[in-house]
Design a protein around this motif. Structure first.
Motif, PDB file in Angstrom:
ATOM      1  N   MET B   1      11.195  -7.419   2.036  1.00  0.00           N
ATOM      2  CA  MET B   1      10.814  -6.721   3.264  1.00  0.00           C
ATOM      3  C   MET B   1       9.627  -7.447   3.934  1.00  0.00           C
ATOM      4  O   MET B   1       8.769  -7.975   3.233  1.00  0.00           O
ATOM      5  N   THR B   2       9.585  -7.443   5.264  1.00  0.00           N
ATOM      6  CA  THR B   2       8.472  -8.080   5.974  1.00  0.00           C
ATOM      7  C   THR B   2       7.272  -7.143   6.015  1.00  0.00           C
ATOM      8  O   THR B   2       7.406  -5.930   5.772  1.00  0.00           O
ATOM      9  N   LEU B   3       6.105  -7.710   6.375  1.00  0.00           N
ATOM     10  CA  LEU B   3       4.915  -6.856   6.492  1.00  0.00           C
ATOM     11  C   LEU B   3       5.120  -5.800   7.572  1.00  0.00           C
ATOM     12  O   LEU B   3       4.682  -4.659   7.431  1.00  0.00           O
ATOM     13  N   ALA B   4       5.808  -6.193   8.665  1.00  0.00           N
ATOM     14  CA  ALA B   4       6.064  -5.215   9.737  1.00  0.00           C
ATOM     15  C   ALA B   4       6.930  -4.067   9.219  1.00  0.00           C
ATOM     16  O   ALA B   4       6.698  -2.894   9.557  1.00  0.00           O
ATOM     17  N   GLY B   5       7.903  -4.400   8.371  1.00  0.00           N
ATOM     18  CA  GLY B   5       8.760  -3.364   7.799  1.00  0.00           C
ATOM     19  C   GLY B   5       7.980  -2.444   6.876  1.00  0.00           C
ATOM     20  O   GLY B   5       8.170  -1.218   6.877  1.00  0.00           O
ATOM     21  N   ILE B   6       7.087  -3.052   6.089  1.00  0.00           N
ATOM     22  CA  ILE B   6       6.258  -2.240   5.172  1.00  0.00           C
ATOM     23  C   ILE B   6       5.342  -1.320   5.983  1.00  0.00           C
ATOM     24  O   ILE B   6       5.162  -0.144   5.656  1.00  0.00           O
ATOM     25  N   GLU B   7       4.789  -1.877   7.073  1.00  0.00           N
ATOM     26  CA  GLU B   7       3.893  -1.067   7.918  1.00  0.00           C
ATOM     27  C   GLU B   7       4.644   0.151   8.462  1.00  0.00           C
ATOM     28  O   GLU B   7       4.116   1.272   8.465  1.00  0.00           O
ATOM     29  N   ALA B   8       5.866  -0.092   8.918  1.00  0.00           N
ATOM     30  CA  ALA B   8       6.663   1.029   9.458  1.00  0.00           C
ATOM     31  C   ALA B   8       6.902   2.077   8.374  1.00  0.00           C
ATOM     32  O   ALA B   8       6.817   3.292   8.636  1.00  0.00           O
ATOM     33  N   ASP B   9       7.167   1.636   7.157  1.00  0.00           N
ATOM     34  CA  ASP B   9       7.405   2.580   6.060  1.00  0.00           C
ATOM     35  C   ASP B   9       6.136   3.356   5.707  1.00  0.00           C
ATOM     36  O   ASP B   9       6.199   4.554   5.400  1.00  0.00           O
ATOM     37  N   ILE B  10       4.988   2.653   5.723  1.00  0.00           N
ATOM     38  CA  ILE B  10       3.721   3.362   5.432  1.00  0.00           C
ATOM     39  C   ILE B  10       3.460   4.401   6.517  1.00  0.00           C
ATOM     40  O   ILE B  10       3.090   5.542   6.236  1.00  0.00           O
ATOM     41  N   ASP B  11       3.677   3.996   7.779  1.00  0.00           N
ATOM     42  CA  ASP B  11       3.473   4.952   8.880  1.00  0.00           C
ATOM     43  C   ASP B  11       4.388   6.171   8.716  1.00  0.00           C
ATOM     44  O   ASP B  11       3.979   7.296   9.000  1.00  0.00           O
ATOM     45  N   ALA B  12       5.601   5.907   8.253  1.00  0.00           N
ATOM     46  CA  ALA B  12       6.546   7.026   8.063  1.00  0.00           C
ATOM     47  C   ALA B  12       6.078   7.954   6.941  1.00  0.00           C
ATOM     48  O   ALA B  12       6.398   9.137   6.925  1.00  0.00           O
ATOM     49  N   CYS B  13       5.295   7.404   5.998  1.00  0.00           N
ATOM     50  CA  CYS B  13       4.761   8.213   4.884  1.00  0.00           C
ATOM     51  C   CYS B  13       3.548   9.034   5.291  1.00  0.00           C
ATOM     52  O   CYS B  13       3.091   9.882   4.540  1.00  0.00           O
ATOM     53  N   ASN B  14       2.971   8.714   6.454  1.00  0.00           N
ATOM     54  CA  ASN B  14       1.702   9.334   6.838  1.00  0.00           C
ATOM     55  C   ASN B  14       1.935  10.749   7.377  1.00  0.00           C
ATOM     56  O   ASN B  14       1.621  11.056   8.508  1.00  0.00           O
ATOM     57  N   GLY B  15       2.507  11.561   6.572  1.00  0.00           N
ATOM     58  CA  GLY B  15       2.749  12.951   6.976  1.00  0.00           C
ATOM     59  C   GLY B  15       2.932  13.819   5.760  1.00  0.00           C
ATOM     60  O   GLY B  15       2.564  13.432   4.653  1.00  0.00           O
ATOM     61  N   GLU B  16       3.514  14.942   5.949  1.00  0.00           N
ATOM     62  CA  GLU B  16       3.650  15.895   4.844  1.00  0.00           C
ATOM     63  C   GLU B  16       4.591  15.386   3.758  1.00  0.00           C
ATOM     64  O   GLU B  16       4.520  15.819   2.610  1.00  0.00           O
ATOM     65  N   ALA B  17       5.483  14.453   4.158  1.00  0.00           N
ATOM     66  CA  ALA B  17       6.476  13.991   3.186  1.00  0.00           C
ATOM     67  C   ALA B  17       5.962  12.840   2.318  1.00  0.00           C
ATOM     68  O   ALA B  17       6.725  12.281   1.538  1.00  0.00           O
ATOM     69  N   ALA B  18       4.670  12.488   2.478  1.00  0.00           N
ATOM     70  CA  ALA B  18       4.143  11.329   1.747  1.00  0.00           C
ATOM     71  C   ALA B  18       4.316  11.507   0.247  1.00  0.00           C
ATOM     72  O   ALA B  18       4.154  12.588  -0.306  1.00  0.00           O
ATOM     73  N   ASP B  19       4.641  10.398  -0.390  1.00  0.00           N
ATOM     74  CA  ASP B  19       4.941  10.408  -1.812  1.00  0.00           C
ATOM     75  C   ASP B  19       4.060   9.357  -2.481  1.00  0.00           C
ATOM     76  O   ASP B  19       4.063   8.196  -2.068  1.00  0.00           O
ATOM     77  N   ALA B  20       3.295   9.751  -3.488  1.00  0.00           N
ATOM     78  CA  ALA B  20       2.325   8.840  -4.103  1.00  0.00           C
ATOM     79  C   ALA B  20       3.001   7.596  -4.674  1.00  0.00           C
ATOM     80  O   ALA B  20       2.531   6.474  -4.482  1.00  0.00           O
ATOM     81  N   ALA B  21       4.118   7.789  -5.367  1.00  0.00           N
ATOM     82  CA  ALA B  21       4.803   6.650  -5.989  1.00  0.00           C
ATOM     83  C   ALA B  21       5.319   5.689  -4.919  1.00  0.00           C
ATOM     84  O   ALA B  21       5.252   4.461  -5.079  1.00  0.00           O
TER      85      ALA B  21
END
Lengths: 308, 140
Positions: B1-21
């Protein structure tokens, strides 16, 4: 307490004469109230900052050594206090290089002779930060005794930036236990502001990079880094981010504006130098502390909480 | 995965659905990108129970300035532990969401730092953000 910190040679550096004017002003005001004396280094020069260091690190070592030479040899000072993280870092680095690297010693000696002043010898002065100056020159107990306007109720995220503690090897006095400063979890600013009555919040990005080095080459990354710091501070519940570096402070304030304009992300947390916060607690008027110069405009917050 | 893809995934985690693992794994992927870009193979060892900390140590080899993100990695590990403990301790939903959002912000900080570092070390592929470096290469 360290009595040698009661009167120190003061090296404000270039930033405190420009964007960091409020830091300069508030440092001097707090010093006055606490009975700490500052003798400004005569005819001081730039410490070499990032620009000179990137061109020739040895010239940067010389530039910082000249400041220390004037303090030691022309003013008879034993301690130089630099409130700017960049200046503090560069003077400490020069001290380290002159103690450990013969080539640096030779270069500094050659340029010093050409410039017509005494060569600085490692160990002639001790370089300290404004945090050391107040924490170890006055201490929390005395500070508490002098507080007239407790900061009780004000939630603060303490932001130290990355140059105050890195790289570890140039700060041999840190990580020594017994109340010394920590390079991984710095606490001097937390300690001082707690003594002034403030509530420090748990802030995970206290030593994280603010993107200062990318400001011109990649403003977007800098803005995102700052936005992240601002959002983390707000999430931690902070009203104010306390700063102790003029570059970090300017970066946080400028990119707060840019984040709203470019990324559409508005944050409300205010930025204040720790010396401004201490000054307010010590009863100095916000105008004398140049709070009105802060771009994030913390004056309204101070007024609404009854601190001004 | 690219850094841009990882960034998008982290942003998607920045809410109630965030998962520590998930956030921990994304943080590891950030460091993997850095290590691969430097021509090395990411380690699968752990330090203090975290592969993330072993990856950081590997990424900082011969480059002390990479230690500027050491505490960020340790904060990610701390927040992972915090979220795991709080799940067992049945903390309030508000506290859990707050911890998750904070972990996402710290993970994002690691990603942004590594992105900037990749540029300054002239590693990897970039969009227009790397323009000054590319222009420099063209003109020199």
């Amino acid at each position: 307490m360290k009595t040698e910190y009661k009167r120190v040679a003061y090296y404000p550096g270039c930033a405190l004469e420009g964007t960091g004017h409020a830091y300069n002003q508030s440092t001097r005001e707090v010093g006055k109230v606490l009975g700490l004396e500052l003798d400004e280094v005569k005819n001081w020069n730039c410490c070499g900052a990032m620009e000179v260091k990137n061109v020739d690190p040895k010239v940067q070592t010389y530039l910082s050594s000249r400041v220390m030479s004037i303090a030691a040899n022309e003013m008879g000072a034993k301690v130089v206090m630099a409130p700017c993280n960049g200046c503090y870092h560069n003077l400490k680095k020069a001290e380290y290089d002159l103690s450990h690297d013969e080539t640096s010693r030779q270069v500094v000696d050659r340029i010093s002779q050409q410039a017509g002043h005494e060569t600085y010898q490692a160990g002639q002065v001790e370089t300290i930060h404004a945090l050391d100056w107040i924490k170890q020159g006055v201490g929390e107990d005395e500070l508490k005794r002098r507080v007239k306007n407790s900061l009780q109720g004000l939630k603060i995220a303490n932001y130290y930036g990355c140059m105050y503690t890195r790289p570890r090897h140039i700060f041999p006095e840190k990580d020594q236990g017994g109340g010394s400063e920590s390079t991984s979890k710095p606490h001097f600013m937390d300690d001082l502001l707690a003594a002034a009555g403030a509530e420090n919040v748990d802030f995970p990005l206290k030593t994280a990079c603010c993107g200062g080095a990318h400001v011109l080459s990649d403003s977007d990354t800098s803005t995102k880094l700052v936005l992240n710091i601002l959002q983390a501070a707000e999430l931690a519940g902070a009203d104010v981010i306390a700063t102790e570096c003029p570059t970090c402070h300017s970066g946080l304030e400028m990119h707060q504006v840019r984040a709203e304009k470019v990324l559409g992300k508005k944050t409300h947390v205010k930025m204040m130098y720790f010396t401004q916060l201490l000054g307010v607690a010590l009863g100095v008027s916000p105008r004398k502390l140049s709070v009105h110069e802060n771009a994030s405009d913390p004056l309204e917050l101070l007024k609404s909480r009854g601190f001004a | 995965m690219t850094l841009a893809g990882i960034e998008a995934d982290i942003d998607a985690c920045n809410g109630e659905a965030a998962d520590a693992a998930r956030l921990l794994a994304l943080s590891e992927q950030v460091l993997e990108q850095w290590i691969i870009a430097r021509g090395d193979t990411p380690t699968h060892e752990t330090r203090e129970g975290f592969r993330l900390l072993a990856l950081h140590r590997q990424g900082a080899r011969d480059l002390p300035s990479f230690n500027a993100c050491r505490e960020t990695c340790r904060e990610i590990a701390y927040h992972y532990n915090l979220m795991e403990v709080s799940r067992d301790a049945a903390l309030s939903a508000v506290a859990n969401v707050r911890n998750a959002r904070m972990m996402a912000l710290v993970a994002k900080h690691l990603l942004l730092f590594v992105s900037g570092k990749m540029q300054s070390e002239k590693l990897g592929e970039f969009c227009c953000a790397a323009r000054p470096l590319r222009q420099d290469e063209v003109t020199s």
